[in-house]
Design an enzyme around this catalytic site. Sequence first.
Site, PDB file in Angstrom:
ATOM      1  N   THR A  62       6.816   7.098   3.285  1.00  0.00           N
ATOM      2  CA  THR A  62       5.573   6.359   3.037  1.00  0.00           C
ATOM      3  C   THR A  62       4.333   7.179   3.343  1.00  0.00           C
ATOM      4  O   THR A  62       3.336   7.139   2.599  1.00  0.00           O
ATOM      5  CB  THR A  62       5.550   5.062   3.870  1.00  0.00           C
ATOM      6  OG1 THR A  62       6.727   4.310   3.580  1.00  0.00           O
ATOM      7  CG2 THR A  62       4.316   4.225   3.556  1.00  0.00           C
ATOM      8  N   ARG A  63       4.371   7.956   4.409  1.00  0.00           N
ATOM      9  CA  ARG A  63       3.191   8.729   4.817  1.00  0.00           C
ATOM     10  C   ARG A  63       2.868   9.861   3.857  1.00  0.00           C
ATOM     11  O   ARG A  63       1.780  10.443   3.929  1.00  0.00           O
ATOM     12  CB  ARG A  63       3.402   9.280   6.232  1.00  0.00           C
ATOM     13  CG  ARG A  63       3.171   8.246   7.323  1.00  0.00           C
ATOM     14  CD  ARG A  63       3.452   8.825   8.692  1.00  0.00           C
ATOM     15  NE  ARG A  63       4.874   8.891   8.973  1.00  0.00           N
ATOM     16  CZ  ARG A  63       5.390   9.470  10.057  1.00  0.00           C
ATOM     17  NH1 ARG A  63       4.588  10.045  10.942  1.00  0.00           N
ATOM     18  NH2 ARG A  63       6.692   9.478  10.250  1.00  0.00           N
TER      19      ARG A  63
END
Length: 391
Positions: A62-63
Site C-alpha cells: 500500500t505504501r
Amino acid sequence: MGFMKNDALVRCLKRPRCFYGGCPIFFYTSPASFVIVPLCFKFFLRCCMQISCLILAAGKGTRMKSSLPKVLHPVFFQPMVCHVLAAVEQLAVSQTIVVVGHQHERVQSALAHYPVSFAVQTEQNGTGHAVQVCEQFVAGDADTVLILCGDTPLVRGQTLQAMIERHRAEANVLSVMATEMADPTGYGRIVCDEAGQLLEIVEEKDATLKQRRIREVNAGIYLVDRNFLFKTLALLDTENAQGEIYLTDIVGLARQRAVKAGRYICPDNREILGVNSRQQLAVAHDIKQQEFFVALWDAGVTLQRPATLSVHPGTVIGADTVIGANCSIRHNVRIGRRCDVGANTCIEESCLGDDVVVGPGSVLVGVRIDAGNVLPAGTVRVSGEKGGSIL
C-alpha cells in the site's frame, strides 16, 4: 555397520555422494554396501536435510502508492523478487514456492520462466497464514523449510548459506536471522534472556517501550523443521495489534516447549532492508548499482561522478575506458578498451570497439561503432533493427 531406518538417511543413499563444506561425507558401491566417513550421525543427517524454500510475495504494498504489485517494482533493472530468487538459486534447495496474493496472475506471469511453483493466499491474514497455505505444496521429503520475504532484494546467497550451516551445526529446530540496527523503527525486536538465548520476537506495534529500545531486529528469514512449523502454526491466533497470524509467534512457542532455537546474526544490516516505500526502493537500487560500480572499478574502468550514472548490470566495459558524468548505459551494451564516453550520453543495445571516442550528449541505440572511431558531440544514431542481441 547398522543404523535405524531414517528417511533422511534413505534419501542420502539415493545419491552417489553427499557433500558438506566441499568434503564427501560418504560414498557407496552398491545399495547394500556403503562407507560412511566417521562423523556424528546426527550431524550426518543434518547435512542431508532437504530444504523447501518459501518466498512470501502476496502483499499489496500500500505504501508504494502503485497499481503494480510490490514485489514487481524494479530494483536495479529487474523486479525486486527476482533478486531474492537469484540468492536462493545459489543454495541447494529441493524446491521453491512463491506465495502470491494481490494480483497473483501478474506476479505468476512475471516469474513464469523461473523454476518455482506458486501458492495463492486469497486472503492476506498475516505472515503465519501465508506460510500455512504452503503446507500442501511442500515436498513430502522436505524436512526443513527456509522462509524469506519477496521484498528483501539485497539478501545474498552467501548469507543464506552461512545461516544454513549454523542451523546445521547447532542442530536447531528453528533458526531466525537477526541483525543490529542503529534505528530499528518498523522492525520486530529480538528478545533474548541474560544468557543471550532467544526468547521471542515482538512486532513493533505490540512492543513495550522497553522492548522498542532493543536494536537487534528480526530479518524475516527463518529455517524451521517442517513438522514443528506446521503443527505450531495451527496453534496460533490473531490476538495482537494487527489482528493477524504472526509467523514470529512460533519463536515464543518454541521457547515454551523447550525446542532448540537459535539466531544467526547477519553482519551487514543492509541485506535485510525490506522495501515498503519508494524511498526504500531507491535506496535498494543505489546499493545494487554501487556494487556493480565496484566490479567495474576493479576491472579498470573509470566512472566520473558515479552518483550521476546509471549502468545496467549486463554491461561489459573494457579496461582504461572512461565513462563521463550523467551517462545512461542501458541493457545489451558492450564497450571496448580505452574508450572515452562523454558526459550526458545514452547508449542502448550497442557495441563499441576499442579506442572509440563518443562526444558529450550523444545517443546510440542498436548500433556498432568500429574501433578507433571518433563521434562528435551530440551524435544521434538509432538503428531500425533495435531489439536483437549485439553481444
